[in-house]
Design a protein around this motif. Sequence first.
Motif, PDB file in Angstrom:
ATOM      1  N   ASP A 185       0.827  -1.208   0.000  1.00 58.54           N
ATOM      2  CA  ASP A 185       0.000   0.000   0.000  1.00 58.54           C
ATOM      3  C   ASP A 185       0.859   1.255   0.000  1.00 58.54           C
ATOM      4  O   ASP A 185       0.572   2.250  -0.697  1.00 58.54           O
ATOM      5  CB  ASP A 185      -0.928   0.001   1.216  1.00 58.54           C
ATOM      6  CG  ASP A 185      -1.953  -1.134   1.137  1.00 58.54           C
ATOM      7  OD1 ASP A 185      -2.145  -1.649   0.006  1.00 58.54           O
ATOM      8  OD2 ASP A 185      -2.541  -1.478   2.183  1.00 58.54           O
ATOM      9  N   SER A 186       1.958   1.282   0.783  1.00 59.49           N
ATOM     10  CA  SER A 186       2.833   2.460   0.830  1.00 59.49           C
ATOM     11  C   SER A 186       3.481   2.705  -0.526  1.00 59.49           C
ATOM     12  O   SER A 186       3.560   3.843  -1.006  1.00 59.49           O
ATOM     13  CB  SER A 186       3.906   2.261   1.909  1.00 59.49           C
ATOM     14  OG  SER A 186       3.321   2.113   3.175  1.00 59.49           O
ATOM     15  N   ALA A 187       3.962   1.644  -1.169  1.00 62.44           N
ATOM     16  CA  ALA A 187       4.596   1.789  -2.478  1.00 62.44           C
ATOM     17  C   ALA A 187       3.606   2.317  -3.510  1.00 62.44           C
ATOM     18  O   ALA A 187       3.938   3.178  -4.331  1.00 62.44           O
ATOM     19  CB  ALA A 187       5.168   0.446  -2.931  1.00 62.44           C
ATOM     20  N   LYS A 188       2.364   1.811  -3.450  1.00 62.43           N
ATOM     21  CA  LYS A 188       1.349   2.286  -4.398  1.00 62.43           C
ATOM     22  C   LYS A 188       1.030   3.753  -4.181  1.00 62.43           C
ATOM     23  O   LYS A 188       0.849   4.511  -5.125  1.00 62.43           O
ATOM     24  CB  LYS A 188       0.084   1.446  -4.264  1.00 62.43           C
ATOM     25  CG  LYS A 188       0.234   0.015  -4.784  1.00 62.43           C
ATOM     26  CD  LYS A 188      -1.066  -0.747  -4.662  1.00 62.43           C
ATOM     27  CE  LYS A 188      -0.942  -2.153  -5.214  1.00 62.43           C
ATOM     28  NZ  LYS A 188      -2.202  -2.921  -5.093  1.00 62.43           N
ATOM     29  N   LYS A 189       0.971   4.155  -2.896  1.00 60.93           N
ATOM     30  CA  LYS A 189       0.667   5.567  -2.606  1.00 60.93           C
ATOM     31  C   LYS A 189       1.758   6.482  -3.153  1.00 60.93           C
ATOM     32  O   LYS A 189       1.497   7.535  -3.722  1.00 60.93           O
ATOM     33  CB  LYS A 189       0.511   5.762  -1.103  1.00 60.93           C
ATOM     34  CG  LYS A 189      -0.755   5.140  -0.527  1.00 60.93           C
ATOM     35  CD  LYS A 189      -0.844   5.378   0.961  1.00 60.93           C
ATOM     36  CE  LYS A 189      -2.130   4.763   1.544  1.00 60.93           C
ATOM     37  NZ  LYS A 189      -2.221   4.960   2.998  1.00 60.93           N
ATOM     38  N   LEU A 227       1.354   9.295  -6.059  1.00 57.33           N
ATOM     39  CA  LEU A 227       1.728  10.689  -5.796  1.00 57.33           C
ATOM     40  C   LEU A 227       2.675  11.213  -6.866  1.00 57.33           C
ATOM     41  O   LEU A 227       2.503  12.332  -7.376  1.00 57.33           O
ATOM     42  CB  LEU A 227       2.372  10.791  -4.415  1.00 57.33           C
ATOM     43  CG  LEU A 227       2.819  12.203  -3.990  1.00 57.33           C
ATOM     44  CD1 LEU A 227       1.619  13.152  -3.959  1.00 57.33           C
ATOM     45  CD2 LEU A 227       3.498  12.163  -2.628  1.00 57.33           C
ATOM     46  N   LEU A 228       3.671  10.402  -7.237  1.00 54.81           N
ATOM     47  CA  LEU A 228       4.613  10.829  -8.280  1.00 54.81           C
ATOM     48  C   LEU A 228       3.917  11.025  -9.618  1.00 54.81           C
ATOM     49  O   LEU A 228       4.168  12.010 -10.338  1.00 54.81           O
ATOM     50  CB  LEU A 228       5.729   9.783  -8.423  1.00 54.81           C
ATOM     51  CG  LEU A 228       6.727   9.695  -7.262  1.00 54.81           C
ATOM     52  CD1 LEU A 228       7.700   8.557  -7.500  1.00 54.81           C
ATOM     53  CD2 LEU A 228       7.475  11.006  -7.092  1.00 54.81           C
ATOM     54  N   LEU A 229       3.030  10.096  -9.963  1.00 52.42           N
ATOM     55  CA  LEU A 229       2.291  10.247 -11.217  1.00 52.42           C
ATOM     56  C   LEU A 229       1.419  11.488 -11.215  1.00 52.42           C
ATOM     57  O   LEU A 229       1.275  12.184 -12.236  1.00 52.42           O
ATOM     58  CB  LEU A 229       1.444   8.994 -11.466  1.00 52.42           C
ATOM     59  CG  LEU A 229       2.215   7.708 -11.771  1.00 52.42           C
ATOM     60  CD1 LEU A 229       1.252   6.535 -11.903  1.00 52.42           C
ATOM     61  CD2 LEU A 229       3.027   7.860 -13.052  1.00 52.42           C
ATOM     62  N   SER A 230       0.826  11.796 -10.056  1.00 52.03           N
ATOM     63  CA  SER A 230      -0.023  12.993  -9.956  1.00 52.03           C
ATOM     64  C   SER A 230       0.805  14.258 -10.159  1.00 52.03           C
ATOM     65  O   SER A 230       0.394  15.200 -10.845  1.00 52.03           O
ATOM     66  CB  SER A 230      -0.718  13.016  -8.594  1.00 52.03           C
ATOM     67  OG  SER A 230      -1.538  11.879  -8.422  1.00 52.03           O
ATOM     68  N   VAL A 231       2.004  14.298  -9.541  1.00 52.03           N
ATOM     69  CA  VAL A 231       2.876  15.477  -9.685  1.00 52.03           C
ATOM     70  C   VAL A 231       3.301  15.654 -11.133  1.00 52.03           C
ATOM     71  O   VAL A 231       3.268  16.757 -11.694  1.00 52.03           O
ATOM     72  CB  VAL A 231       4.107  15.329  -8.768  1.00 52.03           C
ATOM     73  CG1 VAL A 231       5.107  16.446  -9.058  1.00 52.03           C
ATOM     74  CG2 VAL A 231       3.689  15.366  -7.309  1.00 52.03           C
ATOM     75  N   ILE A 232       3.707  14.548 -11.784  1.00 52.33           N
ATOM     76  CA  ILE A 232       4.130  14.635 -13.188  1.00 52.33           C
ATOM     77  C   ILE A 232       2.987  15.099 -14.074  1.00 52.33           C
ATOM     78  O   ILE A 232       3.148  15.956 -14.957  1.00 52.33           O
ATOM     79  CB  ILE A 232       4.668  13.271 -13.656  1.00 52.33           C
ATOM     80  CG1 ILE A 232       5.953  12.924 -12.887  1.00 52.33           C
ATOM     81  CG2 ILE A 232       4.936  13.283 -15.160  1.00 52.33           C
ATOM     82  CD1 ILE A 232       6.462  11.535 -13.155  1.00 52.33           C
ATOM     83  N   LEU A 233       1.808  14.549 -13.854  1.00 56.09           N
ATOM     84  CA  LEU A 233       0.640  14.942 -14.645  1.00 56.09           C
ATOM     85  C   LEU A 233       0.309  16.411 -14.443  1.00 56.09           C
ATOM     86  O   LEU A 233      -0.012  17.135 -15.397  1.00 56.09           O
ATOM     87  CB  LEU A 233      -0.560  14.065 -14.274  1.00 56.09           C
ATOM     88  CG  LEU A 233      -1.856  14.335 -15.046  1.00 56.09           C
ATOM     89  CD1 LEU A 233      -1.643  14.103 -16.535  1.00 56.09           C
ATOM     90  CD2 LEU A 233      -2.984  13.450 -14.531  1.00 56.09           C
ATOM     91  N   GLY A 234       0.413  16.870 -13.187  1.00 62.63           N
ATOM     92  CA  GLY A 234       0.140  18.284 -12.915  1.00 62.63           C
ATOM     93  C   GLY A 234       1.127  19.206 -13.617  1.00 62.63           C
ATOM     94  O   GLY A 234       0.753  20.244 -14.179  1.00 62.63           O
TER      95      GLY A 234
END
Length: 229
Positions: free
Chosen positions: A56-60, A64-71
């Motif tokens: 679960d921690s690795a997925k979170k 988060l990284l994908l969200s930052v890159i997308l933003g």
Amino acid sequence: MANYCTKCGATLEGEVKFCTKCGAPVTPPPQNNAGWTGLSVDPYESGRQPHREEDDSAKKILVLLLSVILGLLVFGGIGYYLYTQIMDPLKIAPESSSHKSNPVDSKDKTDAAKKDAAIKDKQQEKKEAAPQVVEDKPNWHWIQDTTTGVWLWNPEPTEGEWIVWSGDYVTDGNYRYANGPGVLTWYKNGKVIQVDNGSFERGRHHGRFTHKFPSGKVKYSNWSHGREL
């Protein structure tokens, strides 16, 4: 390994089924599996995956990284669009709608440009060839601006000279004479040879004059009714 009677506690040698002392039946000792630790073992434990909390921690972190890159991609695209469509100097109109030129002003400027062009054309024509004298003045010391018909006194007449007078004039009979301050430009063979700045009285030099030559030389003189003092 020695066994003991569970009833009387006598020592039993070998594998006997009854106690040799009291005759009580011997209960066989419990069979221990190799490596038994005394803990119950879940038969399904051996195939269980690692703890779910780590996954679960690795997925979170990955989310988060994908969200930052997308933003970053989204905001970068918006910024690039604003620059190319709004801030690009090549796309900015040369003047805003609030400063549109007045059609009347444009017409006036066009008319003024046409007048300036006509004046330049006339000046060019004068420079190309010396015009002919329109009126016949008997005295050789008089010279005429053929554009306006104004006569001026010529102290040192030579062949091929012609003039342009930019000042006012006064009429006397059939002739116009330069009168008042102005600029007198002398031409010969299509070139400017002298520019006089001063005042005339009935066509004759009268007062202080400044004479400029193409070489840059400047001469000053003082006149009284066509006679240099």
